[in-house]
Enzyme design. Structure first.
Site, PDB file in Angstrom:
ATOM      1  N   PHE A 143       0.865  -1.182   0.000  1.00  0.00           N
ATOM      2  CA  PHE A 143       0.000   0.000   0.000  1.00  0.00           C
ATOM      3  C   PHE A 143       0.910   1.242   0.000  1.00  0.00           C
ATOM      4  O   PHE A 143       1.898   1.279   0.730  1.00  0.00           O
ATOM      5  CB  PHE A 143      -0.871  -0.028   1.259  1.00  0.00           C
ATOM      6  CG  PHE A 143      -1.970   0.987   1.276  1.00  0.00           C
ATOM      7  CD1 PHE A 143      -3.207   0.713   0.714  1.00  0.00           C
ATOM      8  CD2 PHE A 143      -1.778   2.220   1.872  1.00  0.00           C
ATOM      9  CE1 PHE A 143      -4.225   1.655   0.734  1.00  0.00           C
ATOM     10  CE2 PHE A 143      -2.796   3.166   1.888  1.00  0.00           C
ATOM     11  CZ  PHE A 143      -4.028   2.879   1.321  1.00  0.00           C
ATOM     12  N   ASP A 218       1.812  -5.680   8.462  1.00  0.00           N
ATOM     13  CA  ASP A 218       0.692  -4.761   8.367  1.00  0.00           C
ATOM     14  C   ASP A 218      -0.572  -5.610   8.183  1.00  0.00           C
ATOM     15  O   ASP A 218      -0.690  -6.352   7.201  1.00  0.00           O
ATOM     16  CB  ASP A 218       0.900  -3.811   7.176  1.00  0.00           C
ATOM     17  CG  ASP A 218      -0.190  -2.756   7.083  1.00  0.00           C
ATOM     18  OD1 ASP A 218      -1.362  -3.085   7.399  1.00  0.00           O
ATOM     19  OD2 ASP A 218       0.110  -1.627   6.675  1.00  0.00           O
ATOM     20  N   TYR A 243     -10.715   0.712  10.805  1.00  0.00           N
ATOM     21  CA  TYR A 243     -11.960   1.034  10.082  1.00  0.00           C
ATOM     22  C   TYR A 243     -12.301   0.064   8.961  1.00  0.00           C
ATOM     23  O   TYR A 243     -13.306   0.241   8.289  1.00  0.00           O
ATOM     24  CB  TYR A 243     -11.909   2.465   9.533  1.00  0.00           C
ATOM     25  CG  TYR A 243     -10.654   2.808   8.745  1.00  0.00           C
ATOM     26  CD1 TYR A 243     -10.500   2.383   7.434  1.00  0.00           C
ATOM     27  CD2 TYR A 243      -9.639   3.559   9.314  1.00  0.00           C
ATOM     28  CE1 TYR A 243      -9.364   2.680   6.718  1.00  0.00           C
ATOM     29  CE2 TYR A 243      -8.489   3.868   8.603  1.00  0.00           C
ATOM     30  CZ  TYR A 243      -8.351   3.429   7.310  1.00  0.00           C
ATOM     31  OH  TYR A 243      -7.218   3.721   6.612  1.00  0.00           O
ATOM     32  N   LYS A 244     -11.464  -0.962   8.717  1.00  0.00           N
ATOM     33  CA  LYS A 244     -11.778  -1.911   7.639  1.00  0.00           C
ATOM     34  C   LYS A 244     -12.603  -3.061   8.240  1.00  0.00           C
ATOM     35  O   LYS A 244     -13.728  -2.849   8.661  1.00  0.00           O
ATOM     36  CB  LYS A 244     -10.489  -2.339   6.944  1.00  0.00           C
ATOM     37  CG  LYS A 244      -9.881  -1.156   6.173  1.00  0.00           C
ATOM     38  CD  LYS A 244      -8.529  -1.414   5.572  1.00  0.00           C
ATOM     39  CE  LYS A 244      -8.018  -0.144   4.894  1.00  0.00           C
ATOM     40  NZ  LYS A 244      -6.590  -0.171   4.597  1.00  0.00           N
ATOM     41  N   ARG A 390     -12.649  -4.167  -7.251  1.00  0.00           N
ATOM     42  CA  ARG A 390     -12.344  -4.869  -6.006  1.00  0.00           C
ATOM     43  C   ARG A 390     -13.642  -5.121  -5.240  1.00  0.00           C
ATOM     44  O   ARG A 390     -14.368  -4.189  -4.905  1.00  0.00           O
ATOM     45  CB  ARG A 390     -11.382  -3.996  -5.186  1.00  0.00           C
ATOM     46  CG  ARG A 390     -10.711  -4.731  -4.051  1.00  0.00           C
ATOM     47  CD  ARG A 390      -9.670  -3.860  -3.389  1.00  0.00           C
ATOM     48  NE  ARG A 390     -10.269  -2.737  -2.662  1.00  0.00           N
ATOM     49  CZ  ARG A 390      -9.715  -2.143  -1.604  1.00  0.00           C
ATOM     50  NH1 ARG A 390      -8.536  -2.538  -1.166  1.00  0.00           N
ATOM     51  NH2 ARG A 390     -10.317  -1.124  -1.005  1.00  0.00           N
TER      52      ARG A 390
END
Ligand SMILES: *Cc1c(COP(=O)(O)O)cnc(C)c1O
Length: 431
Positions: A143, A218, A243-244, A390
Site C-alpha cells: 500500500f 501490516d 476502520y476496515k 475490487r
C-alpha cells in the site's frame, strides 16, 4: 461496446447456470447460518456492501455507545470521565480487544493514531532493536503509505530499502546475507490490498528470523477476516487499522503490536506524555511506561476509541476461524458465480483458499466505470488502480445469496455497456 461478454443471457432465460447457482446459494446460506451475523450490523436493505475492506459497516450498538460517550461521559461527567469512564486506559483496553482478534495476549497492543503513524513508530522501534543492521526489506506492491513511510524512516535511520515480492523474500534474504548485509526488518502486508493475495506470515516470519531480522506485519486487510496468530508465530511487530474489517468507523484509531519479549527494549520515536511511566508527575524527563503503554503517544481520540470498542463487540463469541471459514465459502462462491456469469472474467485474486484473503478482484480495462455502474445498481465495491474491480467480502454481514446478486449485476452492467456511460468519465476524489 466490445467488452460485453456473451454469457449473461442465461440470467434472463431463468434456466441453467443461474438456477443452479441460486439453489446453491440457498444451501450454502443454510449450511453457514451459525456465522451469519447480519443482525449485529445496521446496513441498508437494498445494498450489497462489498467495500467493508475500505470502510466496514456500522455495527449495532455503536451509535448508542457514541451517544453515551458524548451526552453522559463528556456532557455530564466532564473531565472526571478520564478516571470514572476509563478514558485514560482506553488505548490499552481497546488494544487488548483487538489483540483477541489477531492472536495477541493482553498487554502487547495499543490503539490510537493512524496506521501511517503506527508504521512509522514500529519501523523506528525495529531500527532501535537492531542497531548495526542497515537494510529494510519490503514489497514493492505494498500500500503506498507503507512504501512512503518505509522510505521516510529509512532516510532517517540510514537504511537501504530493498524491494522484493513476498514470494522472493527468502531468496533476497539469502542474497543479502551472502554479501554480508544485515537486515533489520522484513516489513510486509499480510494481505495485498489490491489483489487480495494472502502471504505466508508464519513462513516469512521464520525466514526473517533465520536472517537475524525482525518481522513486521501490516494487518490492515487481514485483522477481523483472517486468523493472524501473532504470538503463536513469533511475530515481532505489527500494525493495522480500525476502520476496515474491524468496523470502527471512518478514521477509526489504528493499533500497534510489539511482542512482550521486545516491549522492555522498545524505543518510542514519539515519546509523548501519555507514554510516560508517571504522566501526571509532569516530569521534565521522559521515563517510558511499562508494557504496551510505552507506545502511546499523546491524548488519544477518545470518542473514536469508544466507537471502535463498541464495534469490536460484533465479534463477541465468534472465533476468527469461524469468520474465516465463512469468508472462504463466500469468496469461493462469488468467484464461481462471476466465472459462470461473466465468461472470460480476469481474476486478480488467487483461486487457492490458502492464498486468498477476503476479497475477489477482477481486472477490466474500464474498471472505474464498472464499479460506478455497479454502485448505481446497489452493489458497492471499489476501484483500485490501474484496472481492478475490487469486491471486498466482510463475512460477518454478507450472504451467499448476495454474492450471486453481485455477480448477476456485474454481468448485467457489462452486457448493457453501462460501464461506458459518460457519467463515469470524471473520477470522484475517492475511488
Ligand atoms: C488501509 C491501509 C492503510 C491506511 O493507512 P491510514 O494511515 O489509515 O491512512 C495503510 N496500509 C495498508 C496496507 C492499508 O490497507
Amino acid at each position: 461496446m466490445s467488452t460485453a461478454p456473451p454469457g449473461p443471457d442465461v440470467l434472463h432465460t431463468g434456466s441453467g447456470t443461474g438456477d443452479t447457482l441460486a439453489a446453491e446459494a440457498v444451501a450454502l446460506d443454510l449450511a453457514h447460518a451459525a456465522t451469519d451475523l447480519r443482525r449485529r450490523f445496521d446496513l441498508p436493505e437494498d445494498v450489497v456492501y462489498l467495500d467493508g475492506n475500505s470502510l466496514g459497516a456500522l455495527p449495532v450498538g455503536v451509535a448508542e455507545a457514541v451517544t453515551d460517550a458524548v451526552r453522559v461521559q463528556w456532557g455530564r461527567d466532564l473531565v472526571a470521565s478520564w478516571n470514572t469512564h476509563g478514558w485514560w486506559e482506553a488505548p490499552t483496553r481497546v488494544g487488548d480487544a483487538i489483540g483477541r482478534l489477531v492472536g495477541a495476549a493482553p498487554g502487547q497492543v495499543v490503539a490510537g493514531d493512524s496506521t501511517t503513524v503506527r508504521l512509522h513508530q514500529a519501523l523506528h522501534a525495529a531500527a532501535a532493536l537492531r542497531p548495526g543492521a542497515d537494510v529494510v526489506v519490503t514489497d514493492p506492491g505494498s500500500f503506498p503509505t507503507d512504501l512512503y513511510v518505509t522510505r521516510g524512516v529509512a532516510d532517517q535511520v540510514g537504511w537501504d530499502v530493498v524491494l522484493a515480492d513476498p514470494d522472493e523474500v527468502p531468496r533476497t534474504l539469502a542474497d543479502l546475507a551472502a554479501t554480508g548485509r544485515r537486515v533489520a526488518v522484513v516489513s510486509l502486508s499480510h494481505v495485498d490490498y489490491r489483489t487480495g493475495r494472502l502471504w505466508d506470515l508464519p513462513g516469512l516470519t521464520r525466514a526473517a528470523h533465520d536472517a537475524g531480522a525482525l518481522a513486521l506485519w501490516d494487518l490492515c486487510h487481514s485483522a477481523g477476516a483472517v486468523p493472524v496468530d501473532l504470538d503463536d508465530h513469533g511475530v515481532d511487530l505489527a500494525v493495522g487499522c480500525g476502520y476496515k474489517y474491524l468496523n470502527g468507523g471512518p478514521g477509526a484509531p489504528a493499533y500497534v503490536y510489539a511482542a512482550a519479549r521486545h516491549l522492555p527494549h522498545v524505543r518510542n520515536v514519539v515519546p509523548g506524555w501519555h507514554s510516560h511511566a508517571r504522566p501526571f508527575a509532569m516530569a521534565p524527563d521522559h521515563e517510558p511506561a511499562d508494557g504496551a503503554a510505552r507506545l502511546r503517544i499523546g491524548t488519544p481520540p477518545v470518542l473514536s476509541l469508544l466507537a471502535l470498542e463498541a464495534a469490536l463487540r460484533a465479534f463477541d463469541g465468534v472465533p476468527v476461524e469461524a469468520v474465516r471459514a465463512r469468508s472462504l465459502s463466500l469468496t469461493r462462491f462469488l468467484r464461481r458465480c462471476v466465472a459462470a456469469l461473466v465468461p472470460g472474467a480476469a481474476f486478480v485474486s488467487p483461486d487457492d483458499d490458502d492464498r486468498r484473503g477476503s476479497q475477489v478482484g477482477v481486472r477490466h480495462p474500464d474498471a472505474y466505470g464498472v464499479v460506478q455502474a455497479l454502485v448505481a445498481r446497489g452493489v458497492v465495491g471499489d476501484f483500485r488502480e490501474p484496472d481492478v474491480v475490487r469486491l471486498g467480502v466482510a463475512a460477518p454481514y454478507l450472504t451467499h445469496a448476495e454474492m450471486l446478486v453481485a455477480a448477476r449485476e456485474l454481468a448485467a452492467v457489462l452486457a448493457a455497456g453501462e460501464h461506458l456511460d459518460e457519467r463515469w468519465s470524471r473520477r470522484a476524489t475517492v475511488t
